[in-house]
Design an enzyme around this catalytic site. Structure first.
Site, PDB file in Angstrom:
ATOM      1  N   CYS A 115       4.820  -6.417  15.509  1.00 48.74           N
ATOM      2  CA  CYS A 115       4.234  -5.470  16.523  1.00 48.74           C
ATOM      3  C   CYS A 115       3.001  -5.995  16.522  1.00 48.74           C
ATOM      4  CB  CYS A 115       4.664  -4.169  16.125  1.00 48.74           C
ATOM      5  SG  CYS A 115       5.776  -3.583  16.111  1.00 48.74           S
TER       6      CYS A 115
ATOM      7  N   CYS B  99       2.804   8.279   2.283  1.00 53.97           N
ATOM      8  CA  CYS B  99       3.786   7.397   2.424  1.00 53.97           C
ATOM      9  C   CYS B  99       4.156   5.908   2.147  1.00 53.97           C
ATOM     10  CB  CYS B  99       2.457   6.940   3.644  1.00 53.97           C
ATOM     11  SG  CYS B  99       2.889   5.193   5.278  1.00 53.97           S
TER      12      CYS B  99
ATOM     13  N   GLU C  68       0.944  -1.272  -0.405  1.00 51.05           N
ATOM     14  CA  GLU C  68       0.229  -0.101  -0.242  1.00 51.05           C
ATOM     15  C   GLU C  68       0.612   1.410   0.037  1.00 51.05           C
ATOM     16  OE1 GLU C  68      -2.801  -0.961   3.543  1.00 51.05           O
ATOM     17  OE2 GLU C  68      -1.632  -3.032   2.795  1.00 51.05           O
TER      18      GLU C  68
ATOM     19  N   CYS D  92      -0.011  -4.118  14.838  1.00 49.74           N
ATOM     20  CA  CYS D  92       0.250  -3.967  13.379  1.00 49.74           C
ATOM     21  C   CYS D  92      -0.656  -4.829  12.614  1.00 49.74           C
ATOM     22  CB  CYS D  92       1.976  -3.951  13.244  1.00 49.74           C
ATOM     23  SG  CYS D  92       1.851  -3.708  11.965  1.00 49.74           S
TER      24      CYS D  92
ATOM     25  N   CYS E  53       5.764  -7.565   7.403  1.00 45.19           N
ATOM     26  CA  CYS E  53       6.893  -7.409   7.242  1.00 45.19           C
ATOM     27  C   CYS E  53       7.027  -8.571   8.795  1.00 45.19           C
ATOM     28  CB  CYS E  53       6.419  -6.440   8.468  1.00 45.19           C
ATOM     29  SG  CYS E  53       8.133  -5.803   9.423  1.00 45.19           S
TER      30      CYS E  53
ATOM     31  N   CYS F 206      -2.054   0.535   8.188  1.00 38.41           N
ATOM     32  CA  CYS F 206      -1.175  -0.167   6.983  1.00 38.41           C
ATOM     33  C   CYS F 206      -1.668  -1.913   7.523  1.00 38.41           C
ATOM     34  CB  CYS F 206       0.112   0.208   7.991  1.00 38.41           C
ATOM     35  SG  CYS F 206       1.576  -0.801   6.797  1.00 38.41           S
TER      36      CYS F 206
HETATM   37  S1  SF4 Z   1       4.243  -1.587  13.096  1.00 39.33           S
HETATM   38 FE1  SF4 Z   1       3.816  -3.535  11.375  1.00 39.33          FE
HETATM   39  S2  SF4 Z   1       5.141  -2.834   9.861  1.00 39.33           S
HETATM   40 FE2  SF4 Z   1       6.301  -1.363  11.215  1.00 39.33          FE
HETATM   41  S3  SF4 Z   1       7.560  -3.069  12.099  1.00 39.33           S
HETATM   42 FE3  SF4 Z   1       5.788  -3.378  13.162  1.00 39.33          FE
HETATM   43  S4  SF4 Z   1       4.979  -5.578  12.706  1.00 39.33           S
HETATM   44 FE4  SF4 Z   1       7.054  -4.135  10.918  1.00 39.33          FE
END
Ligand code: SF4
Length: 391
Positions: free
Chosen positions: A147, A136, A123, A150, A143, A366
Site C-alpha cells: 500500500c 493493536c 510493533e 504505508c 508486509c 505502523c
Molecule cells: S496497510 Fe501496510 S501493513 Fe496493511 S496491508 Fe497495506 S502494506 Fe500491509
C-alpha cells in the site's frame, strides 16, 4: 509506568533441556488445547494436564512453568526441561502522552538457519480508554502488499508470525499493564502485515483469543483488518468462530484504489465488495470499512457519495482516518472536507465516524519503529517504494 515483565521463561529460552534436534525445546505458546492434551499424553501424563497448562498460559497468563500453581511441582519441573514459552523480548517501550504504549518487540529466529524464519521486529500498541483497553497487534513482520501510504510496506515481507508470536503480543501487553487493566479488552489485527496472507497461524491465534476457556475475548471485541484479500475473506466467512471484519477501502473508484493499493488490480472493488456482501454477519454485526483520507486525493464529497453507493444495501459503517503528516508525500484533509465527507456518507444512510491515530508523539504510523531500527536487526529486508498506517 507499565509493569515490565520478564519476557522469557525463568531459565531463559536457550537454557531449556533439549528433546528437539540441535538442543531446541518445543514452544508451547500458540498451541491449542488439543495440542497440549496430546503433548501431555506423549510424555506419559493424563490429557487433562494439557487443559490445565492451556488455562495457565492463556487465562492466567503464566509465562514461567514454575509459577503454574494449578500443576504439581514435579510436573512443572518436567515441563521446564522439555518445553519453553517463547515470549518476545521487549526491545523498546514508548509511552505516549495520551496514555498509549508502543512496544517494539524482537522475535527470535525460528527453525533452521536459512529456513526463512529469521529474527524480526514488530510493533504492538496498548491503548487504554474509559472502561476498556485496545491492543493493536502485528501478524507478519513487514508486509508484501505494498500500500502506497504505508511505512510497513517499505520493509517488504520479512517473515510470517507464528500463532504463538501473534498471541504473545496480546498476553504481553495485558501483563505489562496488569495493574491498570479495565474490564474489557479489544484486540485489533491492524499492526504490521496482512493477516489473511498468514491465514493458518492467524486463525489458530484467533481461536485461542475467542475461546471461553482460553483468553476469553468476545468475537465482537476482536477485529481483523484486511487490505482486501478476497480468498481469505471467503475462507474466514466459513470459520465457525469469526472475529469482526474490517476492510481497508481508502478509495471510491478502481482508478484511485489502484494508485494507492496495488492489491486492487488483483481484487478490484466489484470483486472485493461482492465477497463482503457474502460475508456472514451475526445479529447487530456490521462490516467496518476504513478510509484513510489523503488531502486532495480521495477526500471530496464526490468520493463520499461514490463510497455510499459502493456500500449501499450492506450492513456497514465507515471509519474515517485523517492522514497524519509524516515522511510520505501525502497531506492531511482540510477539517471542513473531513466533516463534509462524513456528512455526505451520513446523508446516504452510511454511519461514519472520525478516528484519530493514538500515540502520535511516539511514531504512530505502523512500521515506523521497525523501519527506523531495521538496520540493527534485519539484514534481509526487501525494500519497496511504497509506505503508511496499517491495514
Ligand atoms: S496497510 Fe501496510 S501493513 Fe496493511 S496491508 Fe497495506 S502494506 Fe500491509
Amino acid at each position: 509506568m507499565p509493569r515490565q515483565i520478564q519476557s522469557r521463561d525463568s531459565d531463559g529460552a536457550k537454557s531449556f533441556a533439549a528433546e528437539l534436534p540441535g538442543g531446541a525445546k518445543h514452544d508451547v505458546l500458540g498451541k491449542s488445547r488439543e495440542d497440549l492434551r496430546a503433548s501431555m499424553e506423549e510424555i506419559g501424563e493424563p490429557a487433562y494436564r494439557g487443559a490445565q497448562l492451556y488455562h495457565a498460559l492463556y487465562a492466567e497468563r503464566r509465562f514461567d512453568f514454575a509459577s503454574m500453581s494449578n500443576l504439581p511441582a514435579e510436573l512443572r519441573e518436567r515441563l521446564a526441561q522439555r518445553f519453553c514459552i517463547g515470549m518476545p523480548e521487549v526491545s523498546r517501550r514508548f509511552q505516549s502522552s495520551d496514555g498509549s504504549v508502543r512496544y517494539l518487540l524482537t522475535l527470535a529466529a525460528r527453525g533452521e538457519e536459512g529456513s526463512g524464519e529469521s529474527p524480526a521486529r514488530v510493533e504492538a500498541v496498548f491503548m487504554p480508554s474509559e472502561g476498556r483497553q485496545t491492543i493493536c497487534i502485528s501478524t507478519q513482520a513487514g508486509c508484501a502488499v505494498e500500500c502506497r501510504f504505508c511505512l510497513t510496506a517499505q520493509l517488504g515481507l520479512v517473515r510470517n508470525l507464528t500463532a504463538g508470536e501473534i498471541l504473545a503480543q496480546v498476553l504481553l501487553a495485558l501483563e505489562e499493564n496488569r495493574e491498570s487493566l479495565a474490564p474489557r479488552t479489544n484486540v485489533v489485527l491492524m499492526g504490521q502485515g496482512e493477516p489473511l496472507l498468514n491465514y493458518e497461524p492467524v486463525v489458530a491465534a484467533l481461536r485461542v483469543m475467542l475461546d471461553p476457556n482460553g483468553m476469553r475475548l468476545g468475537p465482537r471485541h476482536v477485529t481483523l483488518s484486511t487490505s482486501g484479500i478476497v480468498p481469505g475473506i471467503e475462507r474466514l466467512g466459513r470459520e465457525k468462530v469469526r472475529p469482526r471484519l474490517a476492510i481497508s477501502l481508502n478509495a471510491s473508484t478502481d482508478e484511485e484504489r489502484d494508485a494507492i493499493m496495488p492489491i486492487n488490480r488483483k481484487y478490484p472493488l466489484e470483486v472485493l465488495l461482492a465477497a463482503c456482501r457474502e460475508y456472514p454477519l451475526g445479529p447487530r454485526e456490521f462490516l467496518t470499512f476504513e478510509y484513510v483520507l489523503l488531502g486532495g486525493f480521495n477526500d471530496s464529497t464526490e468520493d463520499a457519495r461514490r463510497v455510499a453507493r459502493l456500500l449501499s444495501g450492506m450492513r456497514a459503517k465507515v471509519n474515517l482516518i485523517p492522514w497524519n503528516p509524516g515522511e510520505l508525500p501525502y497531506r492531511p484533509p482540510a477539517a471542513e472536507n473531513l466533516e463534509e465527507f462524513r456528512q455526505a456518507l451520513f446523508a446516504k444512510g452510511v454511519p461514519a465516524f472520525v478516528r484519530y491515530s493514538r500515540g502520535q508523539d511516539v511514531n504512530a504510523a505502523c512500521g515506523q519503529l521497525a523501519l527506523s531500527e531495521r538496520g540493527s536487526l534485519v539484514p534481509t529486508i526487501a525494500t519497496s517504494p511504497s509506505a503508511g498506517p496499517s491495514a
